[in-house]
Design a protein around this motif. Structure first.
Motif, PDB file in Angstrom:
ATOM      1  N   GLY A 207       0.787  -1.224   0.000  1.00 19.01           N
ATOM      2  CA  GLY A 207       0.000   0.000   0.000  1.00 19.01           C
ATOM      3  C   GLY A 207       0.823   1.280   0.000  1.00 19.01           C
ATOM      4  N   GLU A 208       2.120   1.170   0.189  1.00 24.90           N
ATOM      5  CA  GLU A 208       3.004   2.344   0.202  1.00 24.90           C
ATOM      6  C   GLU A 208       3.589   2.577  -1.188  1.00 24.90           C
ATOM      7  N   PRO A 209       3.707   3.833  -1.606  1.00 24.58           N
ATOM      8  CA  PRO A 209       4.254   4.119  -2.937  1.00 24.58           C
ATOM      9  C   PRO A 209       5.677   3.591  -3.108  1.00 24.58           C
ATOM     10  N   ALA A 210       5.950   3.119  -4.310  1.00 30.40           N
ATOM     11  CA  ALA A 210       7.279   2.643  -4.686  1.00 30.40           C
ATOM     12  C   ALA A 210       7.441   2.890  -6.177  1.00 30.40           C
ATOM     13  N   THR A 211       8.682   2.923  -6.625  1.00 21.88           N
ATOM     14  CA  THR A 211       8.945   3.095  -8.050  1.00 21.88           C
ATOM     15  C   THR A 211       9.966   2.061  -8.504  1.00 21.88           C
ATOM     16  N   THR A 212       9.993   1.858  -9.809  1.00 20.35           N
ATOM     17  CA  THR A 212      10.988   0.980 -10.413  1.00 20.35           C
ATOM     18  C   THR A 212      12.037   1.831 -11.127  1.00 20.35           C
ATOM     19  N   VAL A 213      13.126   1.205 -11.516  1.00 22.77           N
ATOM     20  CA  VAL A 213      14.225   1.924 -12.157  1.00 22.77           C
ATOM     21  C   VAL A 213      13.900   2.341 -13.588  1.00 22.77           C
ATOM     22  N   GLY A 214      12.827   1.831 -14.135  1.00 22.76           N
ATOM     23  CA  GLY A 214      12.450   2.170 -15.506  1.00 22.76           C
ATOM     24  C   GLY A 214      11.083   1.627 -15.837  1.00 22.76           C
ATOM     25  N   GLU A 215      10.869   1.399 -17.113  1.00 21.39           N
ATOM     26  CA  GLU A 215       9.616   0.827 -17.603  1.00 21.39           C
ATOM     27  C   GLU A 215       9.919  -0.518 -18.246  1.00 21.39           C
ATOM     28  N   LEU A 216       8.938  -1.402 -18.235  1.00 24.95           N
ATOM     29  CA  LEU A 216       9.094  -2.678 -18.925  1.00 24.95           C
ATOM     30  C   LEU A 216       9.308  -2.433 -20.416  1.00 24.95           C
ATOM     31  N   PRO A 217      10.035  -3.309 -21.077  1.00 23.13           N
ATOM     32  CA  PRO A 217      10.146  -3.186 -22.539  1.00 23.13           C
ATOM     33  C   PRO A 217       8.753  -3.225 -23.159  1.00 23.13           C
ATOM     34  N   SER A 218       8.613  -2.612 -24.312  1.00 28.24           N
ATOM     35  CA  SER A 218       7.311  -2.489 -24.970  1.00 28.24           C
ATOM     36  C   SER A 218       6.939  -3.725 -25.769  1.00 28.24           C
ATOM     37  N   LYS A 219       5.637  -3.914 -25.894  1.00 29.98           N
ATOM     38  CA  LYS A 219       5.103  -4.974 -26.729  1.00 29.98           C
ATOM     39  C   LYS A 219       5.628  -4.782 -28.149  1.00 29.98           C
ATOM     40  N   ASN A 220       5.922  -5.871 -28.814  1.00 27.61           N
ATOM     41  CA  ASN A 220       6.442  -5.938 -30.180  1.00 27.61           C
ATOM     42  C   ASN A 220       7.934  -5.635 -30.288  1.00 27.61           C
ATOM     43  N   GLU A 221       8.603  -5.287 -29.190  1.00 23.89           N
ATOM     44  CA  GLU A 221      10.058  -5.149 -29.190  1.00 23.89           C
ATOM     45  C   GLU A 221      10.674  -6.531 -29.010  1.00 23.89           C
ATOM     46  N   MET A 222      11.926  -6.660 -29.406  1.00 27.06           N
ATOM     47  CA  MET A 222      12.668  -7.869 -29.100  1.00 27.06           C
ATOM     48  C   MET A 222      13.129  -7.767 -27.652  1.00 27.06           C
ATOM     49  N   ALA A 223      12.991  -8.845 -26.924  1.00 26.26           N
ATOM     50  CA  ALA A 223      13.396  -8.850 -25.510  1.00 26.26           C
ATOM     51  C   ALA A 223      14.919  -8.734 -25.421  1.00 26.26           C
ATOM     52  N   PRO A 224      15.415  -7.920 -24.495  1.00 29.26           N
ATOM     53  CA  PRO A 224      16.868  -7.846 -24.308  1.00 29.26           C
ATOM     54  C   PRO A 224      17.415  -9.200 -23.856  1.00 29.26           C
ATOM     55  N   ASN A 225      18.583  -9.549 -24.370  1.00 26.43           N
ATOM     56  CA  ASN A 225      19.206 -10.787 -23.931  1.00 26.43           C
ATOM     57  C   ASN A 225      19.607 -10.646 -22.465  1.00 26.43           C
ATOM     58  N   PHE A 226      19.794 -11.740 -21.796  1.00 25.70           N
ATOM     59  CA  PHE A 226      20.208 -11.730 -20.393  1.00 25.70           C
ATOM     60  C   PHE A 226      21.040 -12.964 -20.122  1.00 25.70           C
ATOM     61  N   THR A 227      21.787 -12.904 -19.037  1.00 30.24           N
ATOM     62  CA  THR A 227      22.445 -14.081 -18.489  1.00 30.24           C
ATOM     63  C   THR A 227      22.059 -14.162 -17.030  1.00 30.24           C
ATOM     64  N   LEU A 228      21.419 -15.257 -16.657  1.00 37.65           N
ATOM     65  CA  LEU A 228      20.987 -15.502 -15.290  1.00 37.65           C
ATOM     66  C   LEU A 228      21.625 -16.805 -14.812  1.00 37.65           C
ATOM     67  N   THR A 229      21.374 -17.157 -13.556  1.00 34.49           N
ATOM     68  CA  THR A 229      21.977 -18.347 -12.968  1.00 34.49           C
ATOM     69  C   THR A 229      20.897 -19.376 -12.650  1.00 34.49           C
ATOM     70  N   LYS A 230      21.125 -20.607 -13.124  1.00 35.64           N
ATOM     71  CA  LYS A 230      20.208 -21.709 -12.843  1.00 35.64           C
ATOM     72  C   LYS A 230      20.498 -22.265 -11.446  1.00 35.64           C
ATOM     73  N   SER A 231      19.636 -23.150 -10.996  1.00 39.00           N
ATOM     74  CA  SER A 231      19.777 -23.738  -9.655  1.00 39.00           C
ATOM     75  C   SER A 231      21.075 -24.515  -9.477  1.00 39.00           C
ATOM     76  N   ASP A 232      21.630 -25.036 -10.566  1.00 47.15           N
ATOM     77  CA  ASP A 232      22.901 -25.754 -10.468  1.00 47.15           C
ATOM     78  C   ASP A 232      24.107 -24.808 -10.600  1.00 47.15           C
ATOM     79  N   LEU A 233      23.852 -23.513 -10.559  1.00 46.07           N
ATOM     80  CA  LEU A 233      24.840 -22.428 -10.638  1.00 46.07           C
ATOM     81  C   LEU A 233      25.417 -22.216 -12.035  1.00 46.07           C
ATOM     82  N   SER A 234      24.870 -22.880 -13.035  1.00 40.23           N
ATOM     83  CA  SER A 234      25.333 -22.657 -14.401  1.00 40.23           C
ATOM     84  C   SER A 234      24.611 -21.450 -14.997  1.00 40.23           C
TER      85      SER A 234
END
Length: 168
Positions: free
Chosen positions: A8-35
């Motif tokens: 219920g308290e105001p908060a903000t994000t660092v930006g906006e979500l990418p827009s519909k019809n854009e290509m999603a930015p690539n990412f590198t994340l970590t799986k549960s096995d740390l790969s």
């Protein structure tokens, strides 16, 4: 920046979500096995990104359970559950809950995913954690649906995310 609330308290994000019809930015994340895993590893599959602050909260856990259940019915679709939780916590949760149909991915190493997608909290008690969002991609990595949940404690619109897949 997106204006949302946390308990219920105001908060903000660092930006906006990418827009519909854009290509999603690539990412590198970590799986549960740390790969490492990147978006490019999933090309060819439709993707639901279920993004949330921590699997150790009730609503986040419920969203993982719900998408785990829905994923059994989805053809050529991967559900990615993304948070900044340590991979050990994600694996513990999945083991305890019998979660087998989603990929748990962590942004704990760099936080780049949250920043690049504009969804990390910029302030509040959850500063740097991910806000609750859904991003749906077609099989080529194009964004076909997004949802920034207005109140972090609320569940995402599962039906809208699943319906977006039917149109892809």
């Amino acid at each position: 920046m997106a204006s949302i609330t946390l308990g219920g308290e105001p908060a903000t994000t660092v930006g906006e979500l990418p827009s519909k019809n854009e290509m999603a930015p690539n990412f590198t994340l970590t799986k549960s096995d740390l790969s490492p895993v990147s978006l490019s590893d999933y090309i060819g599959h439709k993707i639901i990104m279920n993004i949330f602050p921590s699997v150790d909260t009730g609503t986040c856990a419920k969203s993982v359970r719900q998408f785990n259940e829905e994923a059994t019915e989805l053809e050529n679709t991967k559900v990615l559950c993304i948070s900044k939780d340590l991979p050990f916590a994600q694996a513990r949760f999945c083991g305890a809950e019998g979660i087998e149909n989603v990929d748990m991915l962590s942004d704990y190493k760099t936080g780049n995913f949250g920043r690049d997608y504009g969804l990390s909290f910029a302030d509040s008690a959850f500063v740097t954690l991910h806000s609750r969002c859904i991003i749906v991609l077609d099989g080529n990595g194009k964004i076909i649906h997004t949802e920034q949940v207005a109140e972090t404690a609320d569940e995402p619109n599962y039906k809208a995310a699943l319906e977006a897949l039917m149109d892809a």
